[in-house]
Design a protein around this motif. Structure first.
Motif, PDB file in Angstrom:
ATOM      1  N   ILE A  10       4.588 -38.906  83.814  1.00  0.00           N
ATOM      2  CA  ILE A  10       2.953 -39.204  84.050  1.00  0.00           C
ATOM      3  C   ILE A  10       2.227 -37.930  84.022  1.00  0.00           C
ATOM      4  N   LYS A  11       0.822 -38.418  83.392  1.00  0.00           N
ATOM      5  CA  LYS A  11      -0.181 -37.298  83.748  1.00  0.00           C
ATOM      6  C   LYS A  11      -0.867 -37.197  84.913  1.00  0.00           C
ATOM      7  N   GLN A  12      -0.724 -36.146  85.495  1.00  0.00           N
ATOM      8  CA  GLN A  12      -1.522 -35.868  86.592  1.00  0.00           C
ATOM      9  C   GLN A  12      -2.724 -35.431  86.463  1.00  0.00           C
ATOM     10  N   TYR A  13      -3.831 -35.964  87.090  1.00  0.00           N
ATOM     11  CA  TYR A  13      -5.366 -35.499  86.975  1.00  0.00           C
ATOM     12  C   TYR A  13      -5.732 -34.962  88.151  1.00  0.00           C
ATOM     13  N   SER A  14      -6.454 -33.851  88.218  1.00  0.00           N
ATOM     14  CA  SER A  14      -7.030 -33.226  89.695  1.00  0.00           C
ATOM     15  C   SER A  14      -8.086 -33.975  90.274  1.00  0.00           C
ATOM     16  N   LEU A  15      -8.175 -33.922  91.550  1.00  0.00           N
ATOM     17  CA  LEU A  15      -9.514 -34.744  92.159  1.00  0.00           C
ATOM     18  C   LEU A  15     -10.560 -34.361  91.797  1.00  0.00           C
ATOM     19  N   GLU A  16     -10.818 -33.147  91.105  1.00  0.00           N
ATOM     20  CA  GLU A  16     -12.203 -32.737  90.577  1.00  0.00           C
ATOM     21  C   GLU A  16     -12.476 -33.592  89.417  1.00  0.00           C
ATOM     22  N   PHE A  17     -11.394 -33.777  88.547  1.00  0.00           N
ATOM     23  CA  PHE A  17     -11.612 -34.605  87.178  1.00  0.00           C
ATOM     24  C   PHE A  17     -11.813 -36.086  87.497  1.00  0.00           C
ATOM     25  N   LYS A  18     -11.174 -36.409  88.548  1.00  0.00           N
ATOM     26  CA  LYS A  18     -11.202 -38.028  88.950  1.00  0.00           C
ATOM     27  C   LYS A  18     -12.648 -38.298  89.386  1.00  0.00           C
ATOM     28  N   LEU A  19     -13.236 -37.357  90.322  1.00  0.00           N
ATOM     29  CA  LEU A  19     -14.524 -37.564  90.915  1.00  0.00           C
ATOM     30  C   LEU A  19     -15.706 -37.413  89.628  1.00  0.00           C
ATOM     31  N   ARG A  20     -15.175 -36.472  88.847  1.00  0.00           N
ATOM     32  CA  ARG A  20     -16.221 -36.224  87.779  1.00  0.00           C
ATOM     33  C   ARG A  20     -16.254 -37.531  86.781  1.00  0.00           C
ATOM     34  N   ALA A  21     -15.146 -38.178  86.632  1.00  0.00           N
ATOM     35  CA  ALA A  21     -15.144 -39.311  85.913  1.00  0.00           C
ATOM     36  C   ALA A  21     -15.605 -40.355  86.314  1.00  0.00           C
ATOM     37  N   VAL A  22     -15.664 -40.615  87.672  1.00  0.00           N
ATOM     38  CA  VAL A  22     -16.284 -41.650  88.663  1.00  0.00           C
ATOM     39  C   VAL A  22     -17.819 -41.387  88.509  1.00  0.00           C
ATOM     40  N   GLN A  23     -18.038 -40.127  88.591  1.00  0.00           N
ATOM     41  CA  GLN A  23     -19.739 -39.777  88.759  1.00  0.00           C
ATOM     42  C   GLN A  23     -20.222 -40.110  87.299  1.00  0.00           C
ATOM     43  N   LEU A  24     -19.795 -39.693  86.133  1.00  0.00           N
ATOM     44  CA  LEU A  24     -20.164 -40.157  85.037  1.00  0.00           C
ATOM     45  C   LEU A  24     -20.166 -41.628  84.663  1.00  0.00           C
TER      46      LEU A  24
END
Length: 104
Positions: A10-24
């Motif tokens: 299972i691919k793990q995504y960083s907190l920064e990646f998740k927050l950026r995706a939500v922001q976009l």
């Protein structure tokens, strides 16, 4: 039929990646599906992250949105709007000519 050895990865995504995706995905006129496609993730995953941010489960400050990112999102919205209009015009012309509409 191929066998897999061991558990599925299972691919793990960083907190920064998740927050950026939500922001976009929170930008006006931007579809979750488009953001998810551009980040190569499933739209449901992005929806889960959005809910986690709303519920306070994911917290932090996303990096600031760069001007070129905002400009690219605006360009994408404009292109999608133009594509929809052209597709409607095309389908209308096809109906008038008696040919079947294209599937898209």
């Amino acid at each position: 039929m191929a066998k897999t050895n061991g558990p599925a990865r299972i691919k793990q995504y960083s907190l920064e990646f998740k927050l950026r995706a939500v922001q976009l995905s929170d930008q006006p006129g931007v579809l979750i599906k488009d953001v998810a496609d551009s980040l190569c993730i499933h739209p449901f995953m992005l929806s889960v992250w959005r809910k986690q941010v709303r519920d306070g489960e994911l917290m932090g400050d996303p990096p600031p949105l760069l001007p070129q990112e905002a400009a690219e999102l605006q360009r994408l919205r404009d292109v999608e709007r133009q594509f929809k209009r052209l597709q409607m015009e095309h389908d209308l012309l096809k109906k008038l000519s008696g040919l079947p509409p294209i599937e898209g």
